[in-house]
Write a protein that holds these residues in place. Structure first.
Motif, PDB file in Angstrom:
ATOM      1  N   ALA A  22     -34.510  -7.286  26.894  1.00 55.45           N
ATOM      2  CA  ALA A  22     -35.317  -6.056  26.872  1.00 55.45           C
ATOM      3  C   ALA A  22     -34.428  -4.827  26.728  1.00 55.45           C
ATOM      4  CB  ALA A  22     -36.158  -5.957  28.149  1.00 55.45           C
ATOM      5  N   VAL A  23     -33.285  -4.833  27.393  1.00 56.04           N
ATOM      6  CA  VAL A  23     -32.344  -3.721  27.270  1.00 56.04           C
ATOM      7  C   VAL A  23     -31.838  -3.622  25.835  1.00 56.04           C
ATOM      8  CG1 VAL A  23     -30.056  -2.885  27.974  1.00 56.04           C
ATOM      9  CG2 VAL A  23     -31.673  -3.695  29.696  1.00 56.04           C
ATOM     10  N   GLY A  24     -31.519  -4.765  25.242  1.00 53.58           N
ATOM     11  CA  GLY A  24     -31.066  -4.769  23.848  1.00 53.58           C
ATOM     12  C   GLY A  24     -32.103  -4.196  22.901  1.00 53.58           C
ATOM     13  N   HIS A  25     -33.354  -4.575  23.087  1.00 51.39           N
ATOM     14  CA  HIS A  25     -34.435  -4.043  22.244  1.00 51.39           C
ATOM     15  C   HIS A  25     -34.575  -2.532  22.443  1.00 51.39           C
ATOM     16  CE1 HIS A  25     -35.927  -7.767  20.576  1.00 51.39           C
ATOM     17  NE2 HIS A  25     -36.004  -8.310  21.777  1.00 51.39           N
ATOM     18  N   ALA A  26     -34.527  -2.085  23.690  1.00 50.22           N
ATOM     19  CA  ALA A  26     -34.665  -0.651  23.974  1.00 50.22           C
ATOM     20  C   ALA A  26     -33.504   0.141  23.382  1.00 50.22           C
ATOM     21  CB  ALA A  26     -34.758  -0.422  25.481  1.00 50.22           C
ATOM     22  N   ALA A  27     -32.295  -0.382  23.512  1.00 46.10           N
ATOM     23  CA  ALA A  27     -31.121   0.309  22.975  1.00 46.10           C
ATOM     24  C   ALA A  27     -31.189   0.390  21.448  1.00 46.10           C
ATOM     25  CB  ALA A  27     -29.844  -0.393  23.417  1.00 46.10           C
ATOM     26  N   ARG A  28     -31.561  -0.717  20.813  1.00 47.25           N
ATOM     27  CA  ARG A  28     -31.672  -0.698  19.342  1.00 47.25           C
ATOM     28  C   ARG A  28     -32.778   0.258  18.885  1.00 47.25           C
ATOM     29  NH1 ARG A  28     -30.008  -5.860  20.339  1.00 47.25           N
ATOM     30  NH2 ARG A  28     -32.089  -6.772  20.472  1.00 47.25           N
ATOM     31  N   ALA A  29     -33.826   0.391  19.664  1.00 48.95           N
ATOM     32  CA  ALA A  29     -34.909   1.326  19.316  1.00 48.95           C
ATOM     33  C   ALA A  29     -34.402   2.764  19.331  1.00 48.95           C
ATOM     34  CB  ALA A  29     -36.088   1.162  20.272  1.00 48.95           C
ATOM     35  N   VAL A  30     -33.578   3.114  20.316  1.00 47.48           N
ATOM     36  CA  VAL A  30     -33.024   4.477  20.362  1.00 47.48           C
ATOM     37  C   VAL A  30     -32.098   4.710  19.172  1.00 47.48           C
ATOM     38  CG1 VAL A  30     -31.604   6.110  21.673  1.00 47.48           C
ATOM     39  CG2 VAL A  30     -33.270   4.682  22.857  1.00 47.48           C
ATOM     40  N   ILE A  31     -31.305   3.700  18.826  1.00 47.40           N
ATOM     41  CA  ILE A  31     -30.424   3.835  17.656  1.00 47.40           C
ATOM     42  C   ILE A  31     -31.256   4.031  16.393  1.00 47.40           C
ATOM     43  CG2 ILE A  31     -28.755   2.606  16.198  1.00 47.40           C
ATOM     44  CD1 ILE A  31     -27.648   3.791  18.865  1.00 47.40           C
ATOM     45  N   GLU A  32     -32.340   3.285  16.247  1.00 42.92           N
ATOM     46  CA  GLU A  32     -33.226   3.463  15.090  1.00 42.92           C
ATOM     47  C   GLU A  32     -33.821   4.876  15.073  1.00 42.92           C
ATOM     48  OE1 GLU A  32     -33.521   1.591  12.379  1.00 42.92           O
ATOM     49  OE2 GLU A  32     -31.990   0.332  13.324  1.00 42.92           O
ATOM     50  N   GLU A  33     -34.179   5.397  16.244  1.00 38.40           N
ATOM     51  CA  GLU A  33     -34.694   6.769  16.329  1.00 38.40           C
ATOM     52  C   GLU A  33     -33.625   7.768  15.891  1.00 38.40           C
ATOM     53  OE1 GLU A  33     -36.102   7.452  20.333  1.00 38.40           O
ATOM     54  OE2 GLU A  33     -37.374   5.674  20.262  1.00 38.40           O
ATOM     55  N   SER A  34     -32.373   7.533  16.278  1.00 39.47           N
ATOM     56  CA  SER A  34     -31.299   8.456  15.870  1.00 39.47           C
ATOM     57  C   SER A  34     -31.074   8.393  14.364  1.00 39.47           C
ATOM     58  CB  SER A  34     -30.008   8.173  16.642  1.00 39.47           C
ATOM     59  OG  SER A  34     -29.384   6.978  16.220  1.00 39.47           O
ATOM     60  N   LYS A  35     -31.218   7.209  13.779  1.00 32.45           N
ATOM     61  CA  LYS A  35     -31.095   7.085  12.319  1.00 32.45           C
ATOM     62  C   LYS A  35     -32.230   7.834  11.632  1.00 32.45           C
ATOM     63  CE  LYS A  35     -28.709   2.624  12.282  1.00 32.45           C
ATOM     64  NZ  LYS A  35     -28.809   1.195  11.914  1.00 32.45           N
ATOM     65  N   ALA A  36     -33.451   7.653  12.126  1.00 30.37           N
ATOM     66  CA  ALA A  36     -34.609   8.329  11.546  1.00 30.37           C
ATOM     67  C   ALA A  36     -34.486   9.842  11.671  1.00 30.37           C
ATOM     68  CB  ALA A  36     -35.895   7.848  12.214  1.00 30.37           C
ATOM     69  N   ALA A  37     -33.843  10.309  12.737  1.00 31.99           N
ATOM     70  CA  ALA A  37     -33.654  11.747  12.946  1.00 31.99           C
ATOM     71  C   ALA A  37     -32.491  12.298  12.133  1.00 31.99           C
ATOM     72  CB  ALA A  37     -33.433  12.035  14.432  1.00 31.99           C
ATOM     73  N   GLY A  38     -31.713  11.419  11.505  1.00 30.86           N
ATOM     74  CA  GLY A  38     -30.599  11.858  10.672  1.00 30.86           C
ATOM     75  C   GLY A  38     -29.365  12.278  11.458  1.00 30.86           C
ATOM     76  N   VAL A  39     -29.226  11.821  12.707  1.00 30.11           N
ATOM     77  CA  VAL A  39     -28.084  12.226  13.534  1.00 30.11           C
ATOM     78  C   VAL A  39     -27.103  11.085  13.781  1.00 30.11           C
ATOM     79  CG1 VAL A  39     -29.388  14.087  14.637  1.00 30.11           C
ATOM     80  CG2 VAL A  39     -29.304  11.830  15.734  1.00 30.11           C
ATOM     81  N   TYR A  40     -27.457   9.888  13.360  1.00 28.52           N
ATOM     82  CA  TYR A  40     -26.634   8.696  13.594  1.00 28.52           C
ATOM     83  C   TYR A  40     -25.371   8.727  12.753  1.00 28.52           C
ATOM     84  CZ  TYR A  40     -25.405   3.711  13.593  1.00 28.52           C
ATOM     85  OH  TYR A  40     -24.755   2.512  13.706  1.00 28.52           O
ATOM     86  N   VAL A  41     -24.226   8.434  13.379  1.00 30.66           N
ATOM     87  CA  VAL A  41     -22.963   8.275  12.662  1.00 30.66           C
ATOM     88  C   VAL A  41     -22.482   6.834  12.787  1.00 30.66           C
ATOM     89  CG1 VAL A  41     -20.545   9.017  12.494  1.00 30.66           C
ATOM     90  CG2 VAL A  41     -22.332  10.699  13.000  1.00 30.66           C
ATOM     91  N   PHE A  42     -22.419   6.332  14.036  1.00 31.60           N
ATOM     92  CA  PHE A  42     -21.862   5.006  14.277  1.00 31.60           C
ATOM     93  C   PHE A  42     -22.263   4.545  15.669  1.00 31.60           C
ATOM     94  CE2 PHE A  42     -18.854   1.595  14.097  1.00 31.60           C
ATOM     95  CZ  PHE A  42     -18.346   1.459  15.380  1.00 31.60           C
ATOM     96  N   ALA A  95     -29.070   6.308  27.990  1.00 33.37           N
ATOM     97  CA  ALA A  95     -28.906   5.868  29.383  1.00 33.37           C
ATOM     98  C   ALA A  95     -30.164   5.157  29.880  1.00 33.37           C
ATOM     99  CB  ALA A  95     -28.588   7.061  30.279  1.00 33.37           C
ATOM    100  N   LYS A  96     -31.314   5.701  29.550  1.00 34.15           N
ATOM    101  CA  LYS A  96     -32.575   5.076  29.961  1.00 34.15           C
ATOM    102  C   LYS A  96     -32.714   3.689  29.322  1.00 34.15           C
ATOM    103  CE  LYS A  96     -37.557   5.720  30.124  1.00 34.15           C
ATOM    104  NZ  LYS A  96     -38.684   6.593  29.789  1.00 34.15           N
ATOM    105  N   ALA A  97     -32.417   3.604  28.031  1.00 35.83           N
ATOM    106  CA  ALA A  97     -32.540   2.325  27.320  1.00 35.83           C
ATOM    107  C   ALA A  97     -31.552   1.288  27.854  1.00 35.83           C
ATOM    108  CB  ALA A  97     -32.328   2.534  25.823  1.00 35.83           C
ATOM    109  N   CYS A  98     -30.313   1.709  28.096  1.00 40.61           N
ATOM    110  CA  CYS A  98     -29.267   0.782  28.548  1.00 40.61           C
ATOM    111  C   CYS A  98     -29.283   0.558  30.050  1.00 40.61           C
ATOM    112  CB  CYS A  98     -27.891   1.310  28.134  1.00 40.61           C
ATOM    113  SG  CYS A  98     -27.613   1.264  26.361  1.00 40.61           S
ATOM    114  N   ARG A  99     -30.048   1.393  30.751  1.00 44.36           N
ATOM    115  CA  ARG A  99     -30.150   1.308  32.211  1.00 44.36           C
ATOM    116  C   ARG A  99     -28.816   1.518  32.899  1.00 44.36           C
ATOM    117  NH1 ARG A  99     -34.213  -3.860  32.772  1.00 44.36           N
ATOM    118  NH2 ARG A  99     -35.658  -3.196  31.151  1.00 44.36           N
TER     119      ARG A  99
END
Length: 113
Positions: A22-42, A95-99
């Motif tokens: 569940a933590v992995g899914h939540a963390a990947r969801a935040v990363i996907e949100e950062s990509k969609a927002a155009g702020v993701y680098v790595f 932090a919330k996603a990764c707990r």
């Protein structure tokens, strides 16, 4: 805009084994949100099964990190954001996603890089 490092050491992630998926899914969801927002680098984590190699100025190597430094491990995300406040907001989401708490650092801009 500045690039921000959002990270945590492995020891900070005290999640029961049955909750890791569940933590992995939540963390990947935040990363996907950062990509969609155009702020993701790595983003990624240090592969702790592969030991570090310390390479000296003369090119010699030894299988270790700096002996005086704490080990470098855990997860890392780099985002490009317009303000420290926005970086804090993204760090809170991670932090919330990764707990677990996240460290936030800003990269110094090098105009020649």
């Amino acid at each position: 805009m500045a690039k921000y490092l959002i990270s945590f050491p492995s020891a900070a992630m005290l999640v029961p084994a049955d909750e890791l998926e569940a933590v992995g899914h939540a963390a990947r969801a935040v990363i996907e949100e950062s990509k969609a927002a155009g702020v993701y680098v790595f983003a990624g984590g240090i592969n702790e099964s592969v030991p570090p190699v310390l390479v000296s100025a003369d090119g010699t190597t030894q299988e270790s990190g700096y002996p005086w430094a704490p080990p470098l491990n855990g997860g890392f995300t780099v985002l490009e954001l317009p303000s420290r406040d926005e970086a804090i907001a993204w760090a809170a989401r991670i932090a919330k996603a990764c707990r677990c708490s996240q460290e936030l650092r800003v990269f110094q801009f090098d105009p020649q890089s």
